[in-house]
Design an enzyme around this catalytic site. Structure first.
Site, PDB file in Angstrom:
ATOM      1  CG  ASP A  98     -60.679 -22.758 -12.680  1.00  0.00           C
ATOM      2  OD1 ASP A  98     -59.622 -23.173 -12.194  1.00  0.00           O
ATOM      3  OD2 ASP A  98     -61.207 -21.666 -12.386  1.00  0.00           O
TER       4      ASP A  98
HETATM    5  O1  IFM Z   1     -58.261 -19.185 -14.614  1.00  0.00           O
HETATM    6  C1  IFM Z   1     -59.597 -19.262 -14.216  1.00  0.00           C
HETATM    7  C2  IFM Z   1     -59.787 -18.340 -13.042  1.00  0.00           C
HETATM    8  O2  IFM Z   1     -58.988 -18.743 -11.982  1.00  0.00           O
HETATM    9  C3  IFM Z   1     -61.226 -18.274 -12.604  1.00  0.00           C
HETATM   10  N1  IFM Z   1     -62.106 -17.987 -13.699  1.00  0.00           N
HETATM   11  C4  IFM Z   1     -61.962 -18.839 -14.859  1.00  0.00           C
HETATM   12  C5  IFM Z   1     -60.520 -18.883 -15.351  1.00  0.00           C
HETATM   13  C6  IFM Z   1     -60.401 -19.850 -16.532  1.00  0.00           C
HETATM   14  O3  IFM Z   1     -60.914 -21.106 -16.222  1.00  0.00           O
END
Ligand code: IFM
Length: 819
Positions: free
Chosen positions: A492
């Site tokens: 993200d």
């Molecule tokens: O993949 C994401 C997830 O959707 C939410 N928490 C962080 C992860 C890595 O950025």
């Protein structure tokens, strides 16, 4: 073992010292009604959605000594004065003789002894009722009679969780409490915001006569709240005020005068905290005032968990592995299925999040064997927030089913995450492989369109949704022919501008294509498979032509075509996911598999797990985005992001390196953290999202426990890739890749309603290579066991052998998983 131990017989973790470095929690109930309970009895409950229908006020940022959401006081009457005790340790923090918080399957049981009084409180939510039960047993273990009062207490939140914290006039003006007596004269304290009085309200009651109550926090604490939770003014008085709050911070505090308990005497009081329509309250209260009904509800909860866990269990030479795989990991998978990344001590469920498309899709894969019905319901919801063009909304609120683009709404960015939609392919394929429910693929589900009411939205069969997802990625590529990043991909926090490209999205697309081709092949749709195979080969070519850096794979290209995750970068030179997923997608060619995975070991592995990238970014850089808001070593910026560790384990099993895969498994197994827990700090019975990496001074500190994709993927890595018991369209495939030190292992697996008792012999101490598979005494010519009759019990004997020369019968499995 400093703060507790695993009790494998009871399937519990038992916390014996309440002064844990952080609150350690458990989950009770489901997202329909439930939430978390900490080890000192605090609770955060909601019904349907933590943002839109919150019940209790739990503020994790307050000091650990504060009670949160719920607590319990005991008052001992001695010579005309009172001694106040907290059986849960907080808030009075007295010395205790014994303390044991049993973290169980869907329940918490806190047993403590202080001043000769033993308090045993069982906390759970029945499978089918919106009520939290606290079954309290008080025993006088001293040698003198003791006069005791018992005061359970709850503190309410406004149902709109965020409003509780953003408006300190409107919220308290609306909160109200009313007292009712039932036909037996027992008190029911009701609580509601004014606007909801006629609909559902919260209620708090018990099965014992209540002397008096408080519903206003200021009256309970006293002196306009300049008193404390340690010494509330109300507890210094003979009785409470019976004041029905018409505004303010609403609580429910019920004073029960239990009278004198002789030595050895016990009393049992059951409290109920629930939410229901006015006309339903009496029935619920009546039902759970009865001790027999409470006992049978608890038995039903236990049978739910027995059934859920019965689909897979193993006996390997490693006890810690067995405990994690048989109990704690699948339990966490069920909690992530319910709560996604929405409500924990770290993800506060206040409003902007909801259930994530990518997160929940992955969560379903860890819980599908145990809870196929719930998985199917969630898959329907997820697919219904896919856009007609094949992309997906990033998240949705489960009560309103309103979906949003999440952080992709940030100015200057693309409105989609480039990966979201592809995850549903993996999730649906895992569901149909597990269940054989191919009809689901034909079920029509609507696409999301905020502007249209549900009945006007276009719909298509589930399979068509999946094909549109592939098509979206195929038609949204950048200058190297690689998929666009969008606002972000799985990571993200790397938010590149414009038409940046993501290798993660390329690999996820590759894996999605493999899954769909496998499915369509099984369904006999060969023409479509041929078309998709071409798409697969095109992407594989782009990846190998543009993204090989010499020793590892590149992770992104900026819109100008500059690589990220390359030896030419000074920071963020190598990213784990670019290596593991190049193997999972089957795109990594020849020796690149070994080089990429060995680079992970050399550059990214630490004693506490594999880092997500290295080295960390040392200053904020708006062009790379959120990742550079953390210091090096934290979270996605070179932290040990546990979710990505099992992907490396899986990739290692795909190249046959069971020893390496297992090393990676062990170094993040939370059960193994129990001995160095003061560094790690958080619960040793669930996976966390992140551990600080070796560039951070607090290397080894864990955070964000419970709600992480680590649960689902580590479970899949352990059961399907290390033990190698894989559901396929054709049957159950057995393809272990284990540590060579293991002589073998046993598994009991229920697959499509037939039971398989599998015994694997590894007396040659190799990592992988199935030589023979015997089903009920008959030798098979493949390592995939065809689906057996529902209800049947089948004995499977597997031998693992090295192939020593061409003349030897070659192992029937592990021929070429990695191309
Ligand atoms: O993949 C994401 C997830 O959707 C939410 N928490 C962080 C992860 C890595 O950025």
């Amino acid at each position: 073992m400093k703060y507790g131990y695993f009790d494998d017989t009871a399937k519990e973790y038992v916390i014996t010292d309440p002064r844990t470095p952080a609150k350690w929690v458990n989950y009770i109930g489901t997202i329909r009604f439930g939430g978390l309970v900490d080890h000192t009895g605090g609770a955060l409950l909601c019904a349907g959605d933590p943002a839109l229908n919150r019940i209790l006020k739990y503020i994790p940022q307050l000091p650990e000594s504060e009670p949160k959401g719920e607590t319990l006081y005991l008052r001992i009457r001695e010579n005309g004065s009172y001694k106040i005790l907290s059986p849960f340790f907080t808030p009075t923090l007295d010395d205790y003789d014994d303390f044991a918080c049993h973290v169980g399957l869907g329940y918490q049981r806190i047993v403590s002894r202080s001043h000769g009084i033993r308090t045993d409180v069982l906390i759970f939510v029945p499978n089918d009722s919106p009520v939290e039960i606290r079954d309290i047993k008080i025993t006088n273990e001293g040698n003198k009679p003791v006069e005791i009062d018992l005061i359970p207490l709850v503190e309410y939140s406004h149902f709109e969780a965020l409003k509780q914290f953003t408006n300190a006039d409107w919220v308290p003006q609306t909160m109200m409490s009313e007292a009712d007596r039932d036909e037996n004269g027992l008190l029911i304290l009701k609580q509601f915001p004014f606007m909801r009085k006629e609909t559902k309200h919260n209620f708090f009651t018990s099965n014992h006569p209540v002397d008096s109550f408080e519903s206003d926090r200021a009256r309970f604490l006293g002196n306009n709240e300049y008193a404390t939770w340690q010494a509330p003014e109300a507890l210094k008085k003979e009785s409470f005020s019976n004041y029905e709050a018409r505004r303010g911070n609403n609580i429910g505090a019920l004073l029960h005068k239990l009278g004198t308990l002789a030595p050895g005497e016990s009393k049992r009081i059951i409290t109920q905290l629930g939410q229901a329509k006015a006309e339903e309250v009496a029935g619920l209260v009546h039902r759970y005032r009865d001790e027999k009904n409470v006992a049978s509800a608890f038995r039903e909860l236990a049978s739910f968990w027995d059934d859920y866990l019965s689909k897979f269990s193993c006996e390997t030479p490693d006890e810690a592995f067995n405990t994690t795989v048989n109990v704690h990991n699948p339990r966490q998978c069920y909690m992530t299925l319910n709560w996604s990344r929405y409500l924990s001590l770290y993800q506060l469920g206040l409003g902007s999040r909801g259930l994530g498309f990518r997160d929940s899709s992955q969560d379903t894969m860890g819980a599908v064997a145990g809870a196929p019905g719930e998985v199917k319901d969630l898959l329907r919801k997820l697919i219904s927030v896919q856009n007609p063009d094949g992309s997906a909304m990033h998240q949705f609120f489960p009560l309103s089913m309103e979906a949003t683009e999440g952080d992709a709404l940030e100015e200057g960015h693309k409105l989609v995450y480039g990966d979201d939609h592809l995850w549903s392919i993996l999730a649906v394929c895992a569901y149909v492989k597990e269940t054989g429910d191919y009809d689901f693929l034909r079920e029509k589900v609507t696409f999301y369109d905020k502007k249209l009411p549900l009945e006007k939205r276009a719909s298509a069969p589930v399979l068509e949704h999946l094909l549109r997802a592939l098509d979206y990625t195929k038609t949204h590529t950048g200058m190297h022919g690689l998929p666009l990043l969008g606002f972000a991909d799985w990571n993200d926090t790397v938010n590149l501008l414009g038409d940046a490209e993501s290798l993660f999205n390329a690999h996820l697309y590759g894996k999605g294509l493999l899954e769909i081709m496998d499915l369509l092949e099984y369904l006999g749709e060969t023409a479509k498979v041929t078309e998709l195979r071409e798409d697969y080969e095109v992407m594989r070519k782009h990846v190998n032509e543009h993204a090989w850096d010499g020793e590892w794979f590149i992770r992104y290209f900026t819109e100008k075509g500059e690589p990220i995750g390359s030896s030419s970068n000074t920071e963020g030179k190598i990213y784990t996911n670019a290596q593991s997923w190049a193997v999972l997608s089957g795109f990594a060619e020849g020796e690149r598999v070994n080089k990429a995975l060995d680079s992970v070991f050399t550059h990214l592995n630490t004693a506490h797990g594999i880092k997500l990238s290295s080295p960390g970014y040392t200053r904020f850089d708006s062009e790379i985005g959120g990742v550079s808001t953390y210091p090096p070593g934290a979270k996605e910026n070179g932290g040990i992001f546990l979710h990505s560790n099992p992907w490396v384990m899986i990739a290692e099993t795909m190249r046959g390196n069971g020893d390496r895969a297992y090393k990676y498994y062990l170094q993040i197994n939370p059960a193994a953290k129990n001995d160095d827990i003061d560094t790690y700090e958080i619960e040793p019975y669930v996976y966390a999202q992140n551990i600080l990496g070796d560039e951070h001074p607090q290397f080894g500190l864990g955070r964000n426990s419970w709600l992480s994709g680590t649960a689902s993927w580590t479970y899949q890595a352990a059961t399907q890739y290390i033990l190698g018991i894989q559901p396929t369209h054709q049957g159950l495939r057995i393809d272990p890749c284990i540590p060579s030190a293991w002589n073998g292992f046993k598994v009991r697996r229920v697959f499509r309603d037939a039971t398989y008792i599998i015994e694997v012999d590894n007396s040659e101490n190799i990592c992988s290579g199935v030589a023979t598979v015997e089903l009920n005494g008959t030798l098979l010519d493949s390592n995939t066991i065809p689906v057996q009759e529902p209800g049947s019990e089948n004995r499977v004997v597997v031998t693992m052998r090295k192939a020593t020369s061409n003349a030897d019968a070659p192992p029937i499995a592990r021929a070429a998983t990695v191309s």
